[in-house]
Design a protein around this motif. Structure first.
Motif, PDB file in Angstrom:
ATOM      1  N   ILE A  38       0.833  -1.202   0.000  1.00  0.00           N
ATOM      2  CA  ILE A  38       0.000   0.000   0.000  1.00  0.00           C
ATOM      3  C   ILE A  38       0.868   1.252   0.000  1.00  0.00           C
ATOM      4  O   ILE A  38       0.629   2.204  -0.768  1.00  0.00           O
ATOM      5  CB  ILE A  38      -0.938  -0.011   1.221  1.00  0.00           C
ATOM      6  CG1 ILE A  38      -1.958  -1.139   1.084  1.00  0.00           C
ATOM      7  CG2 ILE A  38      -1.653   1.332   1.366  1.00  0.00           C
ATOM      8  CD1 ILE A  38      -2.787  -1.374   2.336  1.00  0.00           C
ATOM      9  N   VAL A  39       1.909   1.265   0.835  1.00  0.00           N
ATOM     10  CA  VAL A  39       2.818   2.418   0.903  1.00  0.00           C
ATOM     11  C   VAL A  39       3.535   2.606  -0.427  1.00  0.00           C
ATOM     12  O   VAL A  39       3.674   3.735  -0.931  1.00  0.00           O
ATOM     13  CB  VAL A  39       3.828   2.238   2.050  1.00  0.00           C
ATOM     14  CG1 VAL A  39       4.906   3.312   2.003  1.00  0.00           C
ATOM     15  CG2 VAL A  39       3.111   2.268   3.397  1.00  0.00           C
ATOM     16  N   ASN A  40       3.985   1.495  -1.010  1.00  0.00           N
ATOM     17  CA  ASN A  40       4.684   1.568  -2.295  1.00  0.00           C
ATOM     18  C   ASN A  40       3.778   2.107  -3.387  1.00  0.00           C
ATOM     19  O   ASN A  40       4.170   2.964  -4.187  1.00  0.00           O
ATOM     20  CB  ASN A  40       5.200   0.176  -2.664  1.00  0.00           C
ATOM     21  CG  ASN A  40       6.427   0.228  -3.539  1.00  0.00           C
ATOM     22  OD1 ASN A  40       6.645   1.175  -4.280  1.00  0.00           O
ATOM     23  ND2 ASN A  40       7.238  -0.796  -3.449  1.00  0.00           N
ATOM     24  N   MET A  41       2.552   1.597  -3.433  1.00  0.00           N
ATOM     25  CA  MET A  41       1.593   2.057  -4.430  1.00  0.00           C
ATOM     26  C   MET A  41       1.239   3.525  -4.222  1.00  0.00           C
ATOM     27  O   MET A  41       1.084   4.288  -5.183  1.00  0.00           O
ATOM     28  CB  MET A  41       0.326   1.202  -4.368  1.00  0.00           C
ATOM     29  CG  MET A  41       0.437  -0.124  -5.079  1.00  0.00           C
ATOM     30  SD  MET A  41       0.556   0.110  -6.877  1.00  0.00           S
ATOM     31  CE  MET A  41       0.344  -1.580  -7.448  1.00  0.00           C
ATOM     32  N   ALA A  42       1.120   3.948  -2.955  1.00  0.00           N
ATOM     33  CA  ALA A  42       0.816   5.348  -2.659  1.00  0.00           C
ATOM     34  C   ALA A  42       1.936   6.250  -3.145  1.00  0.00           C
ATOM     35  O   ALA A  42       1.697   7.321  -3.741  1.00  0.00           O
ATOM     36  CB  ALA A  42       0.592   5.530  -1.159  1.00  0.00           C
ATOM     37  N   GLY A  43       3.187   5.831  -2.906  1.00  0.00           N
ATOM     38  CA  GLY A  43       4.323   6.603  -3.392  1.00  0.00           C
ATOM     39  C   GLY A  43       4.349   6.681  -4.898  1.00  0.00           C
ATOM     40  O   GLY A  43       4.646   7.741  -5.478  1.00  0.00           O
ATOM     41  N   LEU A  44       4.027   5.578  -5.554  1.00  0.00           N
ATOM     42  CA  LEU A  44       3.992   5.558  -7.018  1.00  0.00           C
ATOM     43  C   LEU A  44       2.904   6.479  -7.551  1.00  0.00           C
ATOM     44  O   LEU A  44       3.109   7.207  -8.530  1.00  0.00           O
ATOM     45  CB  LEU A  44       3.766   4.121  -7.500  1.00  0.00           C
ATOM     46  CG  LEU A  44       3.907   3.865  -9.002  1.00  0.00           C
ATOM     47  CD1 LEU A  44       5.323   4.175  -9.474  1.00  0.00           C
ATOM     48  CD2 LEU A  44       3.548   2.419  -9.331  1.00  0.00           C
ATOM     49  N   LEU A  45       1.738   6.458  -6.898  1.00  0.00           N
ATOM     50  CA  LEU A  45       0.632   7.301  -7.326  1.00  0.00           C
ATOM     51  C   LEU A  45       0.957   8.778  -7.154  1.00  0.00           C
ATOM     52  O   LEU A  45       0.734   9.591  -8.065  1.00  0.00           O
ATOM     53  CB  LEU A  45      -0.626   6.951  -6.539  1.00  0.00           C
ATOM     54  CG  LEU A  45      -1.846   7.844  -6.770  1.00  0.00           C
ATOM     55  CD1 LEU A  45      -2.271   7.812  -8.232  1.00  0.00           C
ATOM     56  CD2 LEU A  45      -2.993   7.430  -5.858  1.00  0.00           C
ATOM     57  N   ILE A  46       1.488   9.151  -5.999  1.00  0.00           N
ATOM     58  CA  ILE A  46       1.795  10.554  -5.726  1.00  0.00           C
ATOM     59  C   ILE A  46       2.839  11.087  -6.701  1.00  0.00           C
ATOM     60  O   ILE A  46       2.671  12.165  -7.279  1.00  0.00           O
ATOM     61  CB  ILE A  46       2.272  10.722  -4.267  1.00  0.00           C
ATOM     62  CG1 ILE A  46       1.126  10.423  -3.298  1.00  0.00           C
ATOM     63  CG2 ILE A  46       2.802  12.142  -4.035  1.00  0.00           C
ATOM     64  CD1 ILE A  46       1.561  10.347  -1.850  1.00  0.00           C
TER      65      ILE A  46
END
Length: 243
Positions: A89-97
């Motif tokens: 989730i953290v990785n995906m959030a960083g990718l999205l941002i």
């Protein structure tokens, strides 16, 4: 009763199709998003945007997981599973941002200044997403396999089918380890620079084949380790020892 069963079977198959096809489509979009130097920026951002849209739907479908985080007891296996899911989730959030900030097409209208450092973090996160997503699939492999077999009308207890799965798993693992070297994945995961770029003018299909093989490595290793851990736990349980 016959009418009821006749109406129920298509509903079950539709549900299984959603559980199998949605993650598969997300994986395809993730693979296409990695082919930036072949597709160029606009398709890259479009595929990425669709991917995150499907991710939101995937989270909504599995929203019960978030509600159950504070319920029940936590043993070692559950702690590991939750930590791995949170890392995804953290990785995906960083990718999205970073995707939104460095966008030059889909979100270019937003008044957000770009950053070369965020661009590097974006690529770094994308490579790690492949690994952590593979781990995610490994954690849920039993459920995915059961859904796929039910969809195809096959039985998991079939020894021939199990042998085929084992052989395919071993083949993908060996190819995945070789693809790690071919694509220089270790260098990319450690945030180091590499001058090795895939030559899309020479070939395209092998690029996706190598990345798919790389994706299977953490999935197979995670599934195998969790299966061994579960087997060891059952073997050491008081009921088994006392039998």
């Amino acid at each position: 009763m016959i009418t009821h069963r006749g109406a129920l079977i298509p509903m079950v198959k539709s549900f299984l199709l959603l559980r199998v096809m949605l993650p598969s489509l997300m994986l395809v979009l993730l693979l296409f998003s990695l082919a930036y130097w072949w597709l160029d920026n606009v398709p890259h951002e479009v595929f990425g945007t669709v991917l995150f849209g499907l991710l939101c739907w995937h989270i909504y479908v599995n929203r019960a997981w978030f509600r159950n985080l504070t319920r029940g007891k936590y043993d070692a296996r559950r702690v590991v599973r939750v930590v791995l899911h949170i890392s995804l989730i953290v990785n995906m959030a960083g990718l999205l941002i970073t995707s939104v900030v460095i966008s030059k097409s889909v979100f270019a209208w937003l008044p957000i200044p770009g950053s070369i450092y965020l661009r590097e973090i974006h690529w770094f996160s994308a490579y790690w997403v492949m690994i952590v997503t593979g781990i995610h699939v490994g954690l849920h492999w039993e459920r995915l396999r059961a859904s796929l077999l039910n969809l195809l009308g096959l039985r998991s207890a079939n020894p021939v089918l199990r042998a085929i799965f084992l052989a395919l798993g071993a083949a993908f693992l060996l190819q995945g380890l070789a693809s790690f070297q071919t694509l220089g994945v270790w260098t990319k995961l450690t945030f180091n620079y590499s001058l090795d770029f895939w030559d899309f003018t020479a070939s395209v299909a092998p690029f996706f084949g190598h990345w798919l093989a790389v994706f299977t490595v953490p999935a197979i290793i995670t599934h195998s380790l969790m299966a061994i851990w579960r087997w060891a736990g059952l073997r050491n349980s008081p009921s088994i020892r006392g039998a």
